[in-house]
Design an enzyme around this catalytic site. Structure first.
Site, PDB file in Angstrom:
ATOM      1  N   SER A 286       5.686   5.150  -3.106  1.00 19.53           N
ATOM      2  CA  SER A 286       4.920   4.284  -2.219  1.00 19.53           C
ATOM      3  C   SER A 286       5.463   2.845  -2.306  1.00 19.53           C
ATOM      4  O   SER A 286       6.645   2.633  -2.042  1.00 19.53           O
ATOM      5  CB  SER A 286       3.436   4.361  -2.568  1.00 19.53           C
ATOM      6  OG  SER A 286       2.649   3.712  -1.601  1.00 19.53           O
TER       7      SER A 286
ATOM      8  N   HIS B  82      -0.946   5.522   4.036  1.00 16.37           N
ATOM      9  CA  HIS B  82      -0.100   6.674   4.380  1.00 16.37           C
ATOM     10  C   HIS B  82      -0.751   7.578   5.418  1.00 16.37           C
ATOM     11  O   HIS B  82      -0.650   8.799   5.353  1.00 16.37           O
ATOM     12  CB  HIS B  82       0.276   7.460   3.122  1.00 16.37           C
ATOM     13  CG  HIS B  82       0.968   6.629   2.090  1.00 16.37           C
ATOM     14  ND1 HIS B  82       2.206   6.063   2.295  1.00 16.37           N
ATOM     15  CD2 HIS B  82       0.576   6.224   0.857  1.00 16.37           C
ATOM     16  CE1 HIS B  82       2.545   5.355   1.239  1.00 16.37           C
ATOM     17  NE2 HIS B  82       1.569   5.428   0.355  1.00 16.37           N
TER      18      HIS B  82
END
Length: 208
Positions: free
Chosen positions: A44, A148
């Site tokens: 991430s 996300h």
């Protein structure tokens, strides 16, 4: 005062630059002990740290990207998105989740048996109930948005424009990649691919 400090750190526009500063500082400590990595991989936000550690982007650009990524994702959030960690065998959990009818996504695959769901809070309540009914352990995460997911599409488009002005160095294959902020994170697959590419062999435990 402690509660206020904790609350502020959960804000995306503050949390991401803070994570960046700590991550890069830890990497600099490793370098002082002459510890050098054969490869780097990021999870991430950590993808930016990995690019910096691999000398693909400069520290100045790294902190600029950390600032803009956090700010844009914070602005894209309407406060209704949440994330929940789930302990379950992901090879069959994703199919079961679709059958549950809950409109959330499996945004992160952190290991073979641990993932993170992301989506609107009212849908997450349904997903969490489904998990408990099927014996899967789940825990709501202290984050400020549904990262996300398509809920970050506004940030994704703006961040791509900022990335276009960043000089990203090339590796030996002549390629470089930075993932959009709205895509899922398949870390469980990425670490296998990275280790294989580097010619290393390792054993994964059930917890990743």
């Amino acid at each position: 005062a402690v509660d206020e400090f904790d609350s502020n750190l959960r804000k995306t526009d503050i949390a991401q630059p803070a994570i960046g500063a700590v991550s890069l500082a830890m990497y600099e400590i490793l370098k002082r002990f002459s510890i050098r990595a054969d490869m780097v991989a990021g999870h991430s936000f950590g993808e930016l740290t990995a690019l910096c550690a691999a000398d693909r982007i400069s520290p100045d650009d790294f902190f600029a990207l950390a600032y803009w990524r956090g700010r844009l994702m914070n602005e894209a959030s309407d406060g209704s998105g949440v994330m929940t960690a789930v302990k379950a065998p992901l090879d069959r959990f994703e199919a079961l989740l679709k059958d549950s009818g809950a409109q959330v996504v499996l945004a992160n695959k952190n290991s073979l048996e641990q993932g993170v769901l992301s989506g609107p809070e009212h849908e997450m309540i349904k997903a969490e109930a489904f998990c408990r009914e099927n014996g899967f352990v789940c825990k709501r995460l202290p984050v400020s948005a549904a990262f996300h997911t398509t809920m970050m599409d506004k940030a994704k488009a703006a961040f791509k424009k900022i990335l276009a002005d960043i000089a990203v160095g090339e590796d030996e294959s002549g390629s470089a990649a930075v993932r959009p902020t709205g895509e899922g994170v398949w870390f469980v697959d990425a670490d296998d691919e990275s280790v294989t590419a580097a010619g290393r062999t390792y054993q994964r435990t059930p917890d990743g």
